[in-house]
Design a protein around this motif. Structure first.
Motif, PDB file in Angstrom:
ATOM      1  N   ILE A  25       0.835  -1.208   0.000  1.00  0.00           N
ATOM      2  CA  ILE A  25       0.000   0.000   0.000  1.00  0.00           C
ATOM      3  C   ILE A  25       0.869   1.258   0.000  1.00  0.00           C
ATOM      4  O   ILE A  25       0.586   2.228  -0.711  1.00  0.00           O
ATOM      5  N   PHE A  26       1.962   1.224   0.777  1.00  0.00           N
ATOM      6  CA  PHE A  26       2.879   2.371   0.822  1.00  0.00           C
ATOM      7  C   PHE A  26       3.486   2.641  -0.551  1.00  0.00           C
ATOM      8  O   PHE A  26       3.494   3.791  -1.022  1.00  0.00           O
ATOM      9  N   TYR A  27       3.989   1.596  -1.216  1.00  0.00           N
ATOM     10  CA  TYR A  27       4.590   1.764  -2.542  1.00  0.00           C
ATOM     11  C   TYR A  27       3.555   2.217  -3.560  1.00  0.00           C
ATOM     12  O   TYR A  27       3.865   2.988  -4.475  1.00  0.00           O
ATOM     13  N   SER A  28       2.326   1.750  -3.421  1.00  0.00           N
ATOM     14  CA  SER A  28       1.266   2.150  -4.331  1.00  0.00           C
ATOM     15  C   SER A  28       1.022   3.650  -4.266  1.00  0.00           C
ATOM     16  O   SER A  28       0.966   4.334  -5.302  1.00  0.00           O
ATOM     17  N   PHE A  29       0.903   4.186  -3.049  1.00  0.00           N
ATOM     18  CA  PHE A  29       0.659   5.620  -2.897  1.00  0.00           C
ATOM     19  C   PHE A  29       1.901   6.441  -3.250  1.00  0.00           C
ATOM     20  O   PHE A  29       1.778   7.551  -3.772  1.00  0.00           O
ATOM     21  N   LEU A  30       3.087   5.889  -2.990  1.00  0.00           N
ATOM     22  CA  LEU A  30       4.314   6.592  -3.368  1.00  0.00           C
ATOM     23  C   LEU A  30       4.403   6.733  -4.883  1.00  0.00           C
ATOM     24  O   LEU A  30       4.703   7.813  -5.403  1.00  0.00           O
ATOM     25  N   LEU A  31       4.124   5.640  -5.611  1.00  0.00           N
ATOM     26  CA  LEU A  31       4.133   5.692  -7.071  1.00  0.00           C
ATOM     27  C   LEU A  31       3.056   6.638  -7.595  1.00  0.00           C
ATOM     28  O   LEU A  31       3.273   7.368  -8.571  1.00  0.00           O
ATOM     29  N   PHE A  32       1.910   6.628  -6.942  1.00  0.00           N
ATOM     30  CA  PHE A  32       0.818   7.505  -7.358  1.00  0.00           C
ATOM     31  C   PHE A  32       1.212   8.976  -7.201  1.00  0.00           C
ATOM     32  O   PHE A  32       0.953   9.796  -8.093  1.00  0.00           O
ATOM     33  N   LEU A  33       1.875   9.313  -6.096  1.00  0.00           N
ATOM     34  CA  LEU A  33       2.311  10.688  -5.872  1.00  0.00           C
ATOM     35  C   LEU A  33       3.371  11.099  -6.884  1.00  0.00           C
ATOM     36  O   LEU A  33       3.345  12.219  -7.415  1.00  0.00           O
ATOM     37  N   ILE A  34       4.328  10.181  -7.155  1.00  0.00           N
ATOM     38  CA  ILE A  34       5.368  10.471  -8.145  1.00  0.00           C
ATOM     39  C   ILE A  34       4.739  10.691  -9.517  1.00  0.00           C
ATOM     40  O   ILE A  34       5.112  11.613 -10.249  1.00  0.00           O
ATOM     41  N   TYR A  35       3.776   9.839  -9.846  1.00  0.00           N
ATOM     42  CA  TYR A  35       3.110   9.954 -11.146  1.00  0.00           C
ATOM     43  C   TYR A  35       2.367  11.279 -11.268  1.00  0.00           C
ATOM     44  O   TYR A  35       2.487  11.979 -12.285  1.00  0.00           O
ATOM     45  N   CYS A  36       1.603  11.631 -10.252  1.00  0.00           N
ATOM     46  CA  CYS A  36       0.839  12.886 -10.288  1.00  0.00           C
ATOM     47  C   CYS A  36       1.767  14.097 -10.395  1.00  0.00           C
ATOM     48  O   CYS A  36       1.521  15.009 -11.193  1.00  0.00           O
ATOM     49  N   ALA A  37       2.842  14.085  -9.615  1.00  0.00           N
ATOM     50  CA  ALA A  37       3.787  15.207  -9.648  1.00  0.00           C
ATOM     51  C   ALA A  37       4.473  15.296 -11.007  1.00  0.00           C
ATOM     52  O   ALA A  37       4.602  16.392 -11.580  1.00  0.00           O
ATOM     53  N   GLY A  38       4.933  14.147 -11.520  1.00  0.00           N
ATOM     54  CA  GLY A  38       5.590  14.139 -12.825  1.00  0.00           C
ATOM     55  C   GLY A  38       4.661  14.539 -13.947  1.00  0.00           C
ATOM     56  O   GLY A  38       5.037  15.312 -14.842  1.00  0.00           O
ATOM     57  N   LEU A  39       3.422  14.031 -13.910  1.00  0.00           N
ATOM     58  CA  LEU A  39       2.446  14.370 -14.943  1.00  0.00           C
ATOM     59  C   LEU A  39       2.106  15.852 -14.915  1.00  0.00           C
ATOM     60  O   LEU A  39       2.070  16.524 -15.965  1.00  0.00           O
ATOM     61  N   MET A  40       1.857  16.389 -13.718  1.00  0.00           N
ATOM     62  CA  MET A  40       1.529  17.809 -13.598  1.00  0.00           C
ATOM     63  C   MET A  40       2.686  18.686 -14.049  1.00  0.00           C
ATOM     64  O   MET A  40       2.488  19.697 -14.728  1.00  0.00           O
ATOM     65  N   GLY A  41       3.913  18.306 -13.681  1.00  0.00           N
ATOM     66  CA  GLY A  41       5.081  19.087 -14.079  1.00  0.00           C
ATOM     67  C   GLY A  41       5.260  19.123 -15.588  1.00  0.00           C
ATOM     68  O   GLY A  41       5.504  20.185 -16.175  1.00  0.00           O
ATOM     69  N   ASN A  42       5.115  17.971 -16.233  1.00  0.00           N
ATOM     70  CA  ASN A  42       5.288  17.916 -17.681  1.00  0.00           C
ATOM     71  C   ASN A  42       4.157  18.619 -18.415  1.00  0.00           C
ATOM     72  O   ASN A  42       4.393  19.315 -19.415  1.00  0.00           O
ATOM     73  N   LEU A  43       2.926  18.461 -17.933  1.00  0.00           N
ATOM     74  CA  LEU A  43       1.801  19.149 -18.569  1.00  0.00           C
ATOM     75  C   LEU A  43       1.905  20.661 -18.376  1.00  0.00           C
ATOM     76  O   LEU A  43       1.489  21.434 -19.251  1.00  0.00           O
ATOM     77  N   LEU A  44       2.478  21.077 -17.247  1.00  0.00           N
ATOM     78  CA  LEU A  44       2.690  22.507 -17.019  1.00  0.00           C
ATOM     79  C   LEU A  44       3.690  23.063 -18.030  1.00  0.00           C
ATOM     80  O   LEU A  44       3.499  24.168 -18.566  1.00  0.00           O
ATOM     81  N   ILE A  45       4.757  22.313 -18.302  1.00  0.00           N
ATOM     82  CA  ILE A  45       5.736  22.720 -19.315  1.00  0.00           C
ATOM     83  C   ILE A  45       5.057  22.838 -20.678  1.00  0.00           C
ATOM     84  O   ILE A  45       5.292  23.797 -21.432  1.00  0.00           O
TER      85      ILE A  45
END
Length: 315
Positions: A25-45
């Motif tokens: 569960i911890f790794y699942s939420f960690l990956l989810f946070l990384i994905y959201c941050a990475g996706l938002m950062g790239n879409l912002l660019i």
């Protein structure tokens, strides 16, 4: 889970991050946070370089394309890995596995060739500034991008098709958290010598060719910049190159370590973490690196945030 022949190979089992439910569960939420941050950062660019007319230059055209590739790259493996870890389901169909292999290899190829093209852009901008608008015209930029996509499709189609012609009759356990070619070759019961040979040769030719081109470009760039009489001009020129050098170094080092490490018959957390550095960390960090090191991107972000806040206040 053992299989007698390839016809029964309707699914594969991916490696999990842990057998402990709490860690899953911890790794699942960690990956989810990384994905959201990475996706938002790239879409912002993508948004900034699209709507800010000051950034409608070849450099930011390629940066926008790189951000779109990074957003797709993250979306291929991370969401599924997060869901699999959360629901404790590691099954993937053969068709899904083939699609994942194709998309991962395609995005990696396009990213690396785009980074090579971006080195060319920096070389022309700094070493031949007067001819820059002609050499790097919108038509040329589009042709370069299409070349990356078309050659990437052919490269990926060949390796994906050549991999899935094999039989997987010994085991269907893929020792990785997503389907990739090296992991599939290790569990195949067919003769994989030609696959490994073509894979290594193509990676060496592509990797060495792109790396040599990038290195040669920056040798010329640095030799030109060091001749600038004004220190401020040198600093400005270097500031446009450092983010690109950082991104290229991160991608090459992580990718080389993953693909050229000695093969292991069983997966380990170390292998998974190394693969994370190759498939997740570069596209996650790219927007951060460019945002922190590029004054124009930071200024465009500041203006966008100011406009957004002013619209909220008016509403």
């Amino acid at each position: 889970m053992k299989m007698s022949n390839f016809t029964s190979a309707t699914e594969f089992l991916l490696m999990g991050f842990s057998d402990l439910r709490e860690l899953q569960i911890f790794y699942s939420f960690l990956l989810f946070l990384i994905y959201c941050a990475g996706l938002m950062g790239n879409l912002l660019i993508v948004m900034i370089t699209t709507f800010d007319r000051r950034l409608h230059t070849p450099m930011y055209f390629f940066l926008r394309n790189l951000a779109m590739v990074d957003a797709c790259y993250l979306s291929i493996t991370v969401p599924q890995a997060s869901v699999n870890s959360l629901v404790n389901n590691r099954i993937i169909s053969v068709t899904g596995c083939a699609a994942q292999v194709f998309l991962v290899v395609f995005m990696a190829y396009v990213e690396f060739t785009l980074l090579t093209v971006m080195a060319r852009d920096r070389y022309v901008a700094i070493c031949h500034p007067l001819h820059y608008p002609v050499i790097m015209s919108p038509r040329v930029c589009m042709q370069m991008t299409l070349s990356c996509l078309i050659t990437g499709f052919m490269y990926t189609a060949f390796h994906t098709g050549y991999t899935f012609r094999l039989s997987f009759c010994q085991s269907n356990v893929v020792h990785q958290f997503f389907c990739d070619i090296p992991s599939l070759l290790r569990i195949s019961c067919s003769d994989t010598f030609s696959n490994k040979l073509f894979l290594i040769v193509s990676e060496l030719v592509l990797g060495a060719g792109c790396y040599a081109f990038i290195t040669a470009s920056y040798v010329r760039i640095f030799s030109t910049v060091l001749k600038f009489p004004v220190k401020e001009d040198q600093k400005k020129a270097f500031s446009t190159c450092i983010p690109h050098i950082s991104v290229v170094s991160l991608f090459i080092i992580s990718g080389s370590y993953v693909y050229f490490q000695p093969p292991s018959d069983s997966g380990s957390l170390k292998d998974i973490i190394l693969c994370l550095f190759y498939t997740v960390i570069p596209p996650f960090l790219n927007p951060i690196i460019y945002s922190l090191r590029n004054k124009q991107i930071k200024e465009a972000m500041r203006i966008l945030m100011t406009r957004t806040l002013s619209l909220r206040n008016k509403a």
